[in-house]
Design an enzyme around this catalytic site. Structure first.
Site, PDB file in Angstrom:
ATOM      1  N   PHE A  45       0.824  -1.212   0.000  1.00 52.66           N
ATOM      2  CA  PHE A  45       0.000   0.000   0.000  1.00 52.66           C
ATOM      3  C   PHE A  45       0.866   1.273   0.000  1.00 52.66           C
ATOM      4  CE2 PHE A  45      -1.857   2.863   3.386  1.00 52.66           C
ATOM      5  CZ  PHE A  45      -2.518   3.678   2.487  1.00 52.66           C
ATOM      6  N   ASP A  61       9.900  -7.201  -3.600  1.00 55.32           N
ATOM      7  CA  ASP A  61       8.679  -7.599  -2.879  1.00 55.32           C
ATOM      8  C   ASP A  61       8.432  -9.087  -3.102  1.00 55.32           C
ATOM      9  OD1 ASP A  61       6.174  -5.524  -1.879  1.00 55.32           O
ATOM     10  OD2 ASP A  61       5.751  -7.669  -2.017  1.00 55.32           O
ATOM     11  N   THR A  91       1.690  -9.423   0.982  1.00 51.16           N
ATOM     12  CA  THR A  91       0.475  -8.605   1.102  1.00 51.16           C
ATOM     13  C   THR A  91       0.415  -7.557  -0.006  1.00 51.16           C
ATOM     14  OG1 THR A  91       1.659  -7.189   2.670  1.00 51.16           O
ATOM     15  CG2 THR A  91       0.209  -8.863   3.595  1.00 51.16           C
ATOM     16  N   THR A 147      11.224 -11.262   9.118  1.00 50.08           N
ATOM     17  CA  THR A 147      11.190 -10.196   8.104  1.00 50.08           C
ATOM     18  C   THR A 147      11.649  -8.880   8.716  1.00 50.08           C
ATOM     19  OG1 THR A 147       9.430 -11.237   6.828  1.00 50.08           O
ATOM     20  CG2 THR A 147       9.650  -8.847   6.597  1.00 50.08           C
ATOM     21  N   TYR A 170       5.483  -8.275  15.670  1.00 53.35           N
ATOM     22  CA  TYR A 170       5.576  -7.028  14.902  1.00 53.35           C
ATOM     23  C   TYR A 170       6.208  -5.922  15.755  1.00 53.35           C
ATOM     24  CZ  TYR A 170       3.920  -3.136  11.962  1.00 53.35           C
ATOM     25  OH  TYR A 170       3.832  -2.019  11.154  1.00 53.35           O
ATOM     26  N   THR A 180      -1.917   4.812   8.748  1.00 52.91           N
ATOM     27  CA  THR A 180      -2.027   5.486   7.451  1.00 52.91           C
ATOM     28  C   THR A 180      -3.001   4.709   6.572  1.00 52.91           C
ATOM     29  OG1 THR A 180       0.203   6.359   7.669  1.00 52.91           O
ATOM     30  CG2 THR A 180      -0.671   6.210   5.434  1.00 52.91           C
ATOM     31  N   ARG A 199      -7.214  -4.041   8.119  1.00 52.84           N
ATOM     32  CA  ARG A 199      -7.122  -2.846   8.969  1.00 52.84           C
ATOM     33  C   ARG A 199      -8.450  -2.095   8.953  1.00 52.84           C
ATOM     34  NH1 ARG A 199      -1.153  -0.930   7.162  1.00 52.84           N
ATOM     35  NH2 ARG A 199      -1.719  -2.072   5.285  1.00 52.84           N
TER      36      ARG A 199
HETATM   37  P1  NAD Z   1       1.488  -3.572   3.149  1.00 48.95           P
HETATM   38  O1  NAD Z   1       1.218  -4.883   3.805  1.00 48.95           O
HETATM   39  O2  NAD Z   1       0.477  -3.044   2.201  1.00 48.95           O
HETATM   40  O3  NAD Z   1       2.889  -3.588   2.386  1.00 48.95           O
HETATM   41  C1  NAD Z   1       3.968  -4.350   2.818  1.00 48.95           C
HETATM   42  C2  NAD Z   1       4.694  -4.862   1.574  1.00 48.95           C
HETATM   43  O4  NAD Z   1       5.831  -5.627   1.990  1.00 48.95           O
HETATM   44  C3  NAD Z   1       3.831  -5.801   0.729  1.00 48.95           C
HETATM   45  O5  NAD Z   1       3.951  -5.491  -0.625  1.00 48.95           O
HETATM   46  C4  NAD Z   1       4.392  -7.184   1.038  1.00 48.95           C
HETATM   47  O6  NAD Z   1       4.175  -8.098  -0.010  1.00 48.95           O
HETATM   48  C5  NAD Z   1       5.854  -6.865   1.281  1.00 48.95           C
HETATM   49  N1  NAD Z   1       6.514  -7.845   2.127  1.00 48.95           N
HETATM   50  C6  NAD Z   1       6.094  -8.321   3.339  1.00 48.95           C
HETATM   51  N2  NAD Z   1       6.967  -9.209   3.825  1.00 48.95           N
HETATM   52  C7  NAD Z   1       7.979  -9.305   2.916  1.00 48.95           C
HETATM   53  C8  NAD Z   1       9.168 -10.071   2.841  1.00 48.95           C
HETATM   54  N3  NAD Z   1       9.508 -10.914   3.820  1.00 48.95           N
HETATM   55  N4  NAD Z   1       9.953  -9.925   1.760  1.00 48.95           N
HETATM   56  C9  NAD Z   1       9.618  -9.092   0.747  1.00 48.95           C
HETATM   57  N5  NAD Z   1       8.491  -8.337   0.758  1.00 48.95           N
HETATM   58  C10 NAD Z   1       7.679  -8.458   1.833  1.00 48.95           C
HETATM   59  O7  NAD Z   1       1.743  -2.548   4.342  1.00 48.95           O
HETATM   60  P2  NAD Z   1       1.918  -0.973   4.317  1.00 48.95           P
HETATM   61  O8  NAD Z   1       0.798  -0.376   5.063  1.00 48.95           O
HETATM   62  O9  NAD Z   1       2.200  -0.496   2.937  1.00 48.95           O
HETATM   63  O10 NAD Z   1       3.226  -0.825   5.226  1.00 48.95           O
HETATM   64  C11 NAD Z   1       4.510  -0.597   4.659  1.00 48.95           C
HETATM   65  C12 NAD Z   1       5.519  -0.419   5.783  1.00 48.95           C
HETATM   66  O11 NAD Z   1       5.131   0.663   6.626  1.00 48.95           O
HETATM   67  C13 NAD Z   1       5.670  -1.645   6.691  1.00 48.95           C
HETATM   68  O12 NAD Z   1       7.038  -1.805   7.025  1.00 48.95           O
HETATM   69  C14 NAD Z   1       4.879  -1.290   7.916  1.00 48.95           C
HETATM   70  O13 NAD Z   1       5.375  -1.916   9.072  1.00 48.95           O
HETATM   71  C15 NAD Z   1       5.061   0.230   7.972  1.00 48.95           C
HETATM   72  N6  NAD Z   1       3.931   0.873   8.674  1.00 48.95           N
HETATM   73  C16 NAD Z   1       2.730   1.042   8.061  1.00 48.95           C
HETATM   74  C17 NAD Z   1       1.690   1.643   8.764  1.00 48.95           C
HETATM   75  C18 NAD Z   1       0.351   1.906   8.146  1.00 48.95           C
HETATM   76  O14 NAD Z   1      -0.531   2.430   8.838  1.00 48.95           O
HETATM   77  N7  NAD Z   1       0.088   1.631   6.888  1.00 48.95           N
HETATM   78  C19 NAD Z   1       1.874   2.042  10.093  1.00 48.95           C
HETATM   79  C20 NAD Z   1       3.106   1.805  10.683  1.00 48.95           C
HETATM   80  C21 NAD Z   1       4.143   1.249   9.962  1.00 48.95           C
HETATM   81  N1  UDP Z   2     -10.672  -2.464  14.402  1.00 48.04           N
HETATM   82  C1  UDP Z   2     -12.039  -2.614  14.458  1.00 48.04           C
HETATM   83  N2  UDP Z   2     -12.648  -3.294  13.453  1.00 48.04           N
HETATM   84  C2  UDP Z   2     -11.985  -3.821  12.406  1.00 48.04           C
HETATM   85  C3  UDP Z   2     -10.573  -3.655  12.356  1.00 48.04           C
HETATM   86  C4  UDP Z   2      -9.950  -2.975  13.385  1.00 48.04           C
HETATM   87  O1  UDP Z   2     -12.697  -2.149  15.398  1.00 48.04           O
HETATM   88  O2  UDP Z   2     -12.620  -4.413  11.518  1.00 48.04           O
HETATM   89  C5  UDP Z   2     -10.003  -1.694  15.481  1.00 48.04           C
HETATM   90  C6  UDP Z   2      -8.811  -2.401  16.127  1.00 48.04           C
HETATM   91  O3  UDP Z   2      -9.249  -3.180  17.229  1.00 48.04           O
HETATM   92  C7  UDP Z   2      -7.953  -1.233  16.564  1.00 48.04           C
HETATM   93  C8  UDP Z   2      -8.247  -0.143  15.527  1.00 48.04           C
HETATM   94  O4  UDP Z   2      -9.467  -0.519  14.887  1.00 48.04           O
HETATM   95  O5  UDP Z   2      -8.357  -0.753  17.822  1.00 48.04           O
HETATM   96  C9  UDP Z   2      -7.150  -0.024  14.469  1.00 48.04           C
HETATM   97  O6  UDP Z   2      -6.921  -1.309  13.971  1.00 48.04           O
HETATM   98  P1  UDP Z   2      -5.964  -1.567  12.718  1.00 48.04           P
HETATM   99  O7  UDP Z   2      -5.892  -3.051  12.544  1.00 48.04           O
HETATM  100  O8  UDP Z   2      -6.389  -0.746  11.576  1.00 48.04           O
HETATM  101  O9  UDP Z   2      -4.547  -0.988  13.171  1.00 48.04           O
HETATM  102  P2  UDP Z   2      -3.704  -1.046  14.534  1.00 48.04           P
HETATM  103  O10 UDP Z   2      -3.579   0.371  14.926  1.00 48.04           O
HETATM  104  O11 UDP Z   2      -4.415  -1.842  15.561  1.00 48.04           O
HETATM  105  O12 UDP Z   2      -2.439  -1.686  14.118  1.00 48.04           O
END
Ligand code: NAD
Ligand code: UDP
Length: 310
Positions: A11, A31, A35, A90, A143, A173, A184
């Site tokens: 994403f 990648d 996911t 990972t 995680y 995000t 999420r």
């Molecule tokens: P996402 O799951 O959409 O993207 C993660 C990507 O990493 C995917 O394309 C998946 O295929 C790839 N991937 C996973 N494990 C892998 C592996 N072992 N080898 C190669 N590729 C692998 O998640 P996202 O929301 O885009 O998150 C991206 C990054 O940002 C992550 O590191 C996540 O921890 C961090 N992050 C995201 C959020 C958020 O709210 N979206 C919040 C905090 C941190």
């Molecule tokens: N949550 C929810 N319903 C859903 C998915 C998540 O009520 O279908 C809640 C979850 O328990 C958490 C918040 O929404 O309190 C954010 O969850 P998410 O999985 O998006 O991210 P987190 O911040 O927990 O990693």
């Protein structure tokens, strides 16, 4: 510049590579599609090379990268808990691999850390100085502790081996291209509302999150990478805080959905409150988010509708 983005099919990664390609950088993506989706890479413009492999494994080629954005890791609790051992590997071994690549090629490395390093926080809002309240042996630990381990390893590489490091702590995000089955909350609720299915609120929905639109986050990540803010964590997120119930009501109203709300059990160790203190990003990067939740949800709902009914 020659750039590598791990997790570029995911994403956030796909929005990031779209910006980097538009800036005329030469972008490689790594990648394993755990996911992420190949279409996300195709949507994002012309990338130079796509490594389909696990980030913990050695790269078959190793060009001289100028920048490495290391995002590869499942981010949704549903996905990262489905194979916790692999998630931990990972987070830690994948980061180790990228640190070695940065060290051997002289590339600047940005690692994607998370607000989860604060666990179920006892301080509110969370500044980067807060050390967190994390359960080391619970279902979220693969995680949370994996990302904490990644920060530790990266900081030691920066301190002792001179790796040019940036650390971003990303808060919740959301935006277009999230998978329908991502798990999420924003993607779950929008998908459920558009299909007329009940919105699954965990617990009473009184827990809070602060939601950042993806374009704001990507702008912050790019600014951090090109800044001189080296080797200290920087929170990026939107500090406006909402309860999960409020989010559900907003999405029901914006989609004009007749879906009901059902309460499911609260997941173990689900943080009760989360909100970033973004003073550091404001001071050091002149960054703050521009897109508030209402506008970001409209943009996300529009894109979800198009994908559901092409
Ligand atoms: P996402 O799951 O959409 O993207 C993660 C990507 O990493 C995917 O394309 C998946 O295929 C790839 N991937 C996973 N494990 C892998 C592996 N072992 N080898 C190669 N590729 C692998 O998640 P996202 O929301 O885009 O998150 C991206 C990054 O940002 C992550 O590191 C996540 O921890 C961090 N992050 C995201 C959020 C958020 O709210 N979206 C919040 C905090 C941190
Ligand atoms: N949550 C929810 N319903 C859903 C998915 C998540 O009520 O279908 C809640 C979850 O328990 C958490 C918040 O929404 O309190 C954010 O969850 P998410 O999985 O998006 O991210 P987190 O911040 O927990 O990693």
């Amino acid at each position: 510049m020659r750039v590598l983005v791990t997790g570029g099919a995911g994403f956030i990664g796909s929005h990031l590579i779209e910006s980097l390609v538009a800036m005329d950088h030469e972008v490689d993506v790594l990648d394993n599609f755990h996911t992420g989706r190949r279409e996300n890479v195709e949507l994002s413009g012309k990338v130079s090379h796509l490594y389909v492999q696990d980030v913990s494994e050695a790269l078959l080629r190793s060009p001289q990268y100028d920048r490495i954005y290391h995002l590869a890791c499942p981010a949704s609790p549903v996905h990262y808990q489905s194979d916790p051992v692999h998630t931990f590997k990972t987070a830690v071994f994948g980061t180790h691999r990228m640190l070695e690549l940065a060290r051997s090629t002289g590339a600047r490395l940005l690692i994607a850390s998370t607000s989860e390093v604060y666990g179920d926080p006892l301080e509110h809002p969370q500044t980067e100085k807060y050390w967190g309240n994390v359960n080391p042996v619970g279902p979220r630990s693969c995680y949370d502790e994996g990302k904490r381990g990644a920060e530790t390893l990266a900081s030691d590489y920066a301190r002792t081996l001179g790796v040019d490091l940036r650390i971003v702590r990303i808060f919740n995000t959301y935006g277009p291209r999230m998978l329908f089955d991502d798990g999420r909350v924003v993607s779950n609720f929008i998908h459920q509302a558009l299909l007329g299915k009940p919105l699954t609120v965990y617990g009473e929905g009184l827990q809070t999150r602060s939601f950042c639109y993806v374009s704001d986050l990507v702008r912050g990540i790019l600014l951090l990478m090109e800044s001189n803010v080296s080797a200290i964590p920087v929170n990026l997120g939107n500090p406006n805080e909402f309860t999960i119930r409020e989010l559900a009501m907003m999405i029901l109203s914006k989609t004009a959905s007749s879906s009901s709300i059902v309460n499911h059990p609260m997941p173990t160790d689900d943080p009760g409150r989360r909100c970033p203190d973004i003073s550091r990003a404001k001071d050091l990067l002149s960054w703050s988010p521009k897109i508030e939740l209402s506008e970001g949800l409209d943009l996300t709902i529009e894109e979800f509708r198009k994908r559901l009914v092409p």
